[in-house]
Design an enzyme around this catalytic site. Sequence first.
Site, PDB file in Angstrom:
ATOM      1  N   HIS B   9       0.818  -1.207   0.000  1.00 27.28           N
ATOM      2  CA  HIS B   9       0.000   0.000   0.000  1.00 27.28           C
ATOM      3  C   HIS B   9       0.854   1.261   0.000  1.00 27.28           C
ATOM      4  O   HIS B   9       0.583   2.208  -0.728  1.00 27.28           O
ATOM      5  CB  HIS B   9      -0.939   0.007   1.217  1.00 27.28           C
ATOM      6  CG  HIS B   9      -1.866   1.180   1.210  1.00 27.28           C
ATOM      7  ND1 HIS B   9      -1.495   2.424   1.656  1.00 27.28           N
ATOM      8  CD2 HIS B   9      -3.133   1.298   0.759  1.00 27.28           C
ATOM      9  CE1 HIS B   9      -2.525   3.260   1.491  1.00 27.28           C
ATOM     10  NE2 HIS B   9      -3.518   2.592   0.955  1.00 27.28           N
ATOM     11  N   LEU B  72      -3.489  -7.842   3.081  1.00 30.58           N
ATOM     12  CA  LEU B  72      -4.103  -8.888   3.895  1.00 30.58           C
ATOM     13  C   LEU B  72      -5.541  -9.189   3.525  1.00 30.58           C
ATOM     14  O   LEU B  72      -6.060 -10.247   3.871  1.00 30.58           O
ATOM     15  CB  LEU B  72      -4.017  -8.513   5.377  1.00 30.58           C
ATOM     16  CG  LEU B  72      -2.614  -8.568   5.967  1.00 30.58           C
ATOM     17  CD1 LEU B  72      -2.636  -8.142   7.423  1.00 30.58           C
ATOM     18  CD2 LEU B  72      -2.029  -9.967   5.823  1.00 30.58           C
ATOM     19  N   GLY B  75      -9.701  -6.166  -0.517  1.00 30.14           N
ATOM     20  CA  GLY B  75     -10.468  -4.932  -0.603  1.00 30.14           C
ATOM     21  C   GLY B  75     -10.286  -4.251  -1.959  1.00 30.14           C
ATOM     22  O   GLY B  75      -9.743  -4.825  -2.901  1.00 30.14           O
ATOM     23  N   HIS B  77      -8.313  -1.999  -3.040  1.00 30.43           N
ATOM     24  CA  HIS B  77      -6.951  -1.866  -3.574  1.00 30.43           C
ATOM     25  C   HIS B  77      -6.548  -3.111  -4.365  1.00 30.43           C
ATOM     26  O   HIS B  77      -5.955  -3.017  -5.431  1.00 30.43           O
ATOM     27  CB  HIS B  77      -5.943  -1.647  -2.441  1.00 30.43           C
ATOM     28  CG  HIS B  77      -6.143  -0.354  -1.729  1.00 30.43           C
ATOM     29  ND1 HIS B  77      -6.479   0.812  -2.373  1.00 30.43           N
ATOM     30  CD2 HIS B  77      -6.050  -0.018  -0.414  1.00 30.43           C
ATOM     31  CE1 HIS B  77      -6.581   1.794  -1.500  1.00 30.43           C
ATOM     32  NE2 HIS B  77      -6.330   1.321  -0.305  1.00 30.43           N
TER      33      HIS B  77
END
Lengths: 119, 119
Positions: B9, B72, B75, B77
């Site tokens: 990220h 993890l 989502g 992203h």
Amino acid sequence: MKALLVVAHGSRREASNEEVRELARRLAAHADNTYDCTESAFLELANPSIPEGIQHCIDQGADEVTVLPYFLSAGRHVVEDIPAEVHVKQQEHPQIDIHIAPYLGGASGIVDVMLSIAT
Amino acid sequence: MKALLVVAHGSRREASNEEVRELARRLAAHADNTYDCTESAFLELANPSIPEGIQHCIDQGADEVTVLPYFLSAGRHVVEDIPAEVHVKQQEHPQIDIHIAPYLGGASGIVDVMLSIAT
């Protein structure tokens, strides 16, 4: 009686929280008899909270609770926020051994997992 | 020539970005000769960006780039943002095979890594 509590950040996206809960269930299935109780909890945005998760383990009879931070980097959440929440519960229950495992991203085994999914 | 690009990220905390760069170096050391080039890139807040990271792999001679999401949960992203950035580079370089590996949190091996650090 030993408990394992997976602690994640928590997300507004409920499916991400459910991924963590499912992970805790997979851990329970893979841990053989190491833990009598395997749960998940969240720092924010989802339930149960970390204190609630620890309390749930204790209510089920745990006298040893391992808190495992499901985080990729050793940022403020791992270094300050989770230890602060654990400390409060430890003060409340001095007879229970509540300790924090290394965070996931710091585990050397991550490298092998990454290579296994990359190829 | 094969390249592995770890995509994280990105964080305002530079030490977290450096953890990812160090992870890419550990991957390079553990991958034997599977990849000729092992790099890291960031979705936001840190450099290089994903397009820059892919370009760097191509500039070094890669004709196959595996993008590995260091995330993890699945989502936005992982599901939208990373594929969108990869798609643009794939359009720019149709002769290069750029593909996205499963994200880290979905890897079954995570369970064993967690149990290894918990005990």
